[in-house]
Design a protein around this motif. Structure first.
Motif, PDB file in Angstrom:
ATOM      1  N   ARG A 175     -44.642 -10.892  42.921  1.00 40.58           N
ATOM      2  CA  ARG A 175     -43.789 -12.132  43.336  1.00 40.58           C
ATOM      3  C   ARG A 175     -42.815 -11.545  44.487  1.00 40.58           C
ATOM      4  NH1 ARG A 175     -44.161 -16.871  40.171  1.00 40.58           N
ATOM      5  NH2 ARG A 175     -41.959 -17.068  40.012  1.00 40.58           N
ATOM      6  N   HIS A 207     -49.764 -18.853  44.668  1.00 38.88           N
ATOM      7  CA  HIS A 207     -49.281 -18.705  43.513  1.00 38.88           C
ATOM      8  C   HIS A 207     -49.137 -17.122  42.688  1.00 38.88           C
ATOM      9  CE1 HIS A 207     -48.911 -18.853  38.875  1.00 38.88           C
ATOM     10  NE2 HIS A 207     -50.004 -18.207  38.669  1.00 38.88           N
ATOM     11  N   ASP A 229     -46.004 -14.823  36.747  1.00 38.32           N
ATOM     12  CA  ASP A 229     -44.476 -14.690  36.518  1.00 38.32           C
ATOM     13  C   ASP A 229     -44.467 -13.646  35.189  1.00 38.32           C
ATOM     14  OD1 ASP A 229     -44.948 -16.325  34.426  1.00 38.32           O
ATOM     15  OD2 ASP A 229     -43.749 -17.679  34.981  1.00 38.32           O
TER      16      ASP A 229
HETATM   17 MG    MG Z   1     -44.786 -20.344  38.277  1.00 36.49          MG
END
Ligand code: MG
Ligand code: GTP
Length: 141
Positions: free
Chosen positions: A86, A116, A119
């Motif tokens: 991330r 993408h 998460d």
């Molecule tokens: Mg997301």
């Protein structure tokens, strides 16, 4: 803390021929690719993958976008994979992403944002098994 995450290089990045640069950046950042393929998602698959966003104003645009051309889906291995990945991709909106992040370098907008990354560890598992069967994922190291 798990050591795998799931990623998807989105149609905008592939259309712009940026997928090689993006994979290079992922590998140079210490991630191992333990599964990977290029696929054209059906509307059905896209809706299932992005079910959490059903009902949001951008939902239809998101489904149209993610199905308009092929994506590259991959499972990645690295210590602290979800969080580190991330950080590597940067904020959803490229205008807010830090310099040097994949979205800062390659994303056009909040909608067409190149890549993408899962998460959470739970979502990494769900998303990996959505696209790959167990025998398509190489053993984690
Ligand atoms: Mg997301
Ligand atoms: P992903 O890694 O793709 O899940 O992005 P994210 O976790 O940074 O953002 P989020 O899960 O909130 O949104 C999922 C995706 O929906 C984003 O990556 C965008 O492609 C799209 N999206 C989110 N917000 C907007 C928006 O306000 N407008 C449009 N057009 N698309 C959006």
């Amino acid at each position: 803390m798990s050591n795998t995450t799931f990623t998807m290089i989105k149609p905008d990045a592939i259309e712009a021929n940026n997928h090689g640069f993006i994979l290079e950046k992922i590998l140079a950042s210490g991630f191992k690719i333990i599964a990977m393929k290029m696929v054209l998602l059906s509307k059905y698959q896209a809706k299932k993958f992005y079910k959490i966003h059903d009902g949001k104003p951008f939902y239809k645009d998101l489904i149209d976008f993610i199905t308009r051309g092929p994506v590259i889906v991959a499972v990645l291995n690295k210590k602290n994979a979800v969080e580190d990945f991330r950080s590597l991709i940067g904020a959803t909106d490229p205008n807010k992403a830090e310099n040097g992040t994949i979205r800062k370098l390659f994303a056009k907008s909040v909608g067409e944002n190149a890549i993408h990354g899962s998460d959470s560890d739970d979502n990494a598992k769900i998303e990996s098994s959505f696209h790959f069967s167990t025998n398509e994922i190489f053993n984690e190291t």
